[in-house]
Design an enzyme around this catalytic site. Structure first.
Site, PDB file in Angstrom:
ATOM      1  N   ARG A 123     -16.528 -10.659  -6.425  1.00 32.75           N
ATOM      2  CA  ARG A 123     -14.553  -9.786  -7.554  1.00 32.75           C
ATOM      3  C   ARG A 123     -14.871  -8.534  -7.870  1.00 32.75           C
ATOM      4  O   ARG A 123     -14.100  -7.681  -7.624  1.00 32.75           O
ATOM      5  CB  ARG A 123     -13.861 -10.843  -9.004  1.00 32.75           C
ATOM      6  CG  ARG A 123     -12.742  -9.533  -9.552  1.00 32.75           C
ATOM      7  CD  ARG A 123     -12.180 -10.463 -10.686  1.00 32.75           C
ATOM      8  NE  ARG A 123     -12.805 -11.269 -11.364  1.00 32.75           N
ATOM      9  CZ  ARG A 123     -14.570 -10.962 -12.612  1.00 32.75           C
ATOM     10  NH1 ARG A 123     -14.120  -9.592 -12.865  1.00 32.75           N
ATOM     11  NH2 ARG A 123     -15.080 -11.446 -13.391  1.00 32.75           N
ATOM     12  N   TYR A 164      12.046  -2.105  -3.019  1.00 35.51           N
ATOM     13  CA  TYR A 164      11.846  -3.256  -1.966  1.00 35.51           C
ATOM     14  C   TYR A 164      12.033  -4.432  -3.194  1.00 35.51           C
ATOM     15  O   TYR A 164      11.644  -4.010  -4.639  1.00 35.51           O
ATOM     16  CB  TYR A 164      10.843  -3.669  -1.419  1.00 35.51           C
ATOM     17  CG  TYR A 164      10.035  -5.353  -1.105  1.00 35.51           C
ATOM     18  CD1 TYR A 164      10.829  -5.692  -0.911  1.00 35.51           C
ATOM     19  CD2 TYR A 164       9.153  -5.336  -2.485  1.00 35.51           C
ATOM     20  CE1 TYR A 164      10.266  -7.111  -0.994  1.00 35.51           C
ATOM     21  CE2 TYR A 164       8.582  -6.351  -2.247  1.00 35.51           C
ATOM     22  CZ  TYR A 164       9.304  -7.312  -1.490  1.00 35.51           C
ATOM     23  OH  TYR A 164       8.615  -8.135  -1.450  1.00 35.51           O
ATOM     24  N   ASP A 179       4.786   4.165  -1.996  1.00 38.65           N
ATOM     25  CA  ASP A 179       5.212   2.950  -1.783  1.00 38.65           C
ATOM     26  C   ASP A 179       5.120   3.217   0.316  1.00 38.65           C
ATOM     27  O   ASP A 179       6.158   3.715  -0.001  1.00 38.65           O
ATOM     28  CB  ASP A 179       6.103   1.682  -1.764  1.00 38.65           C
ATOM     29  CG  ASP A 179       5.714   0.966  -0.940  1.00 38.65           C
ATOM     30  OD1 ASP A 179       4.813   0.296  -0.290  1.00 38.65           O
ATOM     31  OD2 ASP A 179       6.062  -0.210  -1.036  1.00 38.65           O
ATOM     32  N   LYS A 237       2.405  -5.679   6.304  1.00 35.69           N
ATOM     33  CA  LYS A 237       2.570  -5.543   6.885  1.00 35.69           C
ATOM     34  C   LYS A 237       2.497  -4.552   8.214  1.00 35.69           C
ATOM     35  O   LYS A 237       1.846  -5.109   9.014  1.00 35.69           O
ATOM     36  CB  LYS A 237       4.016  -4.664   6.398  1.00 35.69           C
ATOM     37  CG  LYS A 237       4.361  -5.182   5.176  1.00 35.69           C
ATOM     38  CD  LYS A 237       5.492  -6.659   5.169  1.00 35.69           C
ATOM     39  CE  LYS A 237       5.602  -7.224   4.408  1.00 35.69           C
ATOM     40  NZ  LYS A 237       5.489  -6.819   2.860  1.00 35.69           N
TER      41      LYS A 237
HETATM   42  N1  PLP Z   1       6.013  -2.457  -0.906  1.00 29.57           N
HETATM   43  C1  PLP Z   1       7.433  -3.198   0.321  1.00 29.57           C
HETATM   44  C2  PLP Z   1       7.877  -1.921   1.289  1.00 29.57           C
HETATM   45  C3  PLP Z   1       7.807  -4.692   0.484  1.00 29.57           C
HETATM   46  O1  PLP Z   1       8.164  -4.326   1.961  1.00 29.57           O
HETATM   47  C4  PLP Z   1       6.667  -5.421   0.166  1.00 29.57           C
HETATM   48  C5  PLP Z   1       6.684  -6.702   0.907  1.00 29.57           C
HETATM   49  O2  PLP Z   1       8.337  -7.324   2.105  1.00 29.57           O
HETATM   50  C6  PLP Z   1       6.075  -5.194  -1.135  1.00 29.57           C
HETATM   51  C7  PLP Z   1       5.230  -3.725  -1.604  1.00 29.57           C
HETATM   52  C8  PLP Z   1       4.559  -6.705  -1.309  1.00 29.57           C
HETATM   53  O3  PLP Z   1       3.941  -7.211  -0.230  1.00 29.57           O
HETATM   54  P1  PLP Z   1       3.226  -8.014  -0.197  1.00 29.57           P
HETATM   55  O4  PLP Z   1       4.612  -8.961  -0.097  1.00 29.57           O
HETATM   56  O5  PLP Z   1       2.150  -7.980   0.476  1.00 29.57           O
HETATM   57  O6  PLP Z   1       3.057  -8.587  -1.985  1.00 29.57           O
END
Ligand code: PLP
Length: 385
Positions: free
Chosen positions: A54, A107, A180, A205
């Site tokens: 961890r 998101y 982000d 992604k």
């Molecule tokens: N940030 C964005 C812009 C996203 O599109 C997503 C998921 O679709 C996330 C964060 C969250 O990521 P995760 O699904 O890997 O937890």
């Protein structure tokens, strides 16, 4: 090497940073260290600082070094998901009574985390349009706002935030800027170099890139921030496991070539959709008419693989387009080699229905993959009916 001073090219960093061929075998890829613990050479005699997985695992360390290098940061941290990364940032850098500014088209999962998990815990939030610096300034409560959280481009409306301008604003009021960078990927945009303090990713992604692994990342330059994130990563425990870290790292190595093809294909599709009467509006930062086009041109290498559009026939037609597509797979997520289509209102953004963040019902979002462009265009032509 101090990561953000590594001046080698992006592709070189993506392929080589974070790992030297294994000294015993010469293995060119980081081994998957499937171990939870490590033999100590006498009590406290740790080999390379590894004590428990961890806290640290060499497969994860390699990925974390590479993430820091491609984002031009100092330290990278790999998590079990993008949301685990986000939660760690929120809890490391805020406390009950504090306030954060979030995008008014964030998101859906980020909004759910902030509104349904962090708010009951005592963290207040104000949504603001990230492309309007004056509105972000107004949303900041000096002395109370710890973080301004920005996506650029946003999900799913592809709004563009001016990272340098928002960073100056944050720093003048004592807040930190979190970007982000999931939609752009580190290949198209490096927010830390533009003045942001913290970068987060859903590495699920573009970084992973093959829709075969869920993961998240945080990258920072400031060592005090790194200390806080590292402490909470270990204390909260939402780390990337070694198998996931390996896959994510493998994906990162081809990010540059994949992104170029994602962008090529997205541009072809935008060209096709833009002239079509069945489409009411095409949303893509590469279009001169997009309100964020100039800022995107300044801060992004290209405009990305995400395209959103509004269907002329309204919600029922938008749903029909999603159902009829064949090469585009109907599914959530984005950034993989295969093209995906979805209806944000009913799928990824269902959690913001009825809030200020609700998305238009006639909106369709495409994650344009790297298949043959003609096949993608023909598929959309058919799906539009
Ligand atoms: N940030 C964005 C812009 C996203 O599109 C997503 C998921 O679709 C996330 C964060 C969250 O990521 P995760 O699904 O890997 O937890």
């Amino acid at each position: 090497m101090t990561q953000h001073r590594d001046k080698s090219g992006f592709e070189t960093r993506a392929i080589h940073a974070g790992y030297e061929p294994d000294p015993t075998t010469g293995a060119v890829n980081p081994p998957i260290f499937a171990t939870s613990t490590y033999k100590q050479d006498g009590v406290g005699g740790l080999r390379g600082g590894y004590e428990y997985s961890r806290s640290g695992n060499p497969t994860r360390t390699a990925l974390e070094g590479a993430l820091a290098a491609v984002e031009e940061g100092e330290r990278g941290f790999a998590f079990a998901s993008g949301l685990a990364a986000e939660d760690t940032v929120l809890r490391a850098l805020t406390k009950p009574g504090d306030h954060v500014v979030i995008p008014d088209d964030a998101y859906g999962g980020t909004f759910r985390l902030v509104d349904k998990v962090a708010k009951p815990w005592g963290l207040d939030h104000t949504p603001a349009p990230v492309d309007d610096v004056a509105a972000v300034a107004e949303a900041i409560q000096p002395g109370r706002t710890r973080l301004v959280w920005v996506e650029t481009p946003t999900n799913p409306l592809l709004t563009i935030a001016d990272v340098s301008a928002v960073a100056s604003l944050c720093h003048a009021s004592g807040a930190l800027l979190v970007v982000d960078n999931t939609f752009a990927s580190p290949y198209l945009q490096q927010p830390l170099a533009l003045g942001a303090d913290i970068v987060v990713h859903s590495t699920t992604k573009y970084v992973g890139g093959h829709s075969d692994v869920v993961g998240g990342a945080v990258v920072v330059r400031d060592l005090e921030l790194a200390e806080a994130i590292g402490f909470h990563q270990n204390a909260m425990g939402g780390v990337a496991g070694p198998f996931d870290a390996f896959l994510t790292h493998r994906g990162l190595k081809t990010l540059a070539v994949r992104m170029e093809r994602h962008c090529d294909n997205a541009e072809r599709i935008v060209e096709f959709l833009s002239g079509d009467p069945r489409v009411a509006e095409v949303i893509y930062p590469g279009l001169a008419a997009h309100p964020g086009h100039q800022v995107a041109t300044r801060q992004m290498r290209r405009y990305g693989g995400m395209v959103s559009f509004r269907v002329a026939g309204g919600e029922s037609q938008a749903l029909a387009v999603c159902d009829r597509a064949q090469v585009f797979t109907l599914g959530e997520s984005l950034g993989g080699v295969e093209s995906l289509i979805e209806h944000p209102g009913r799928m990824t953004h269902a959690s913001v229905a009825g809030t200020d963040l609700e998305v238009p019902a006639d909106l369709v979002r495409l994650s344009v993959g790297i298949e043959t462009a003609e096949d993608l265009v023909a598929d959309l032509d058919r799906a539009l009916g």
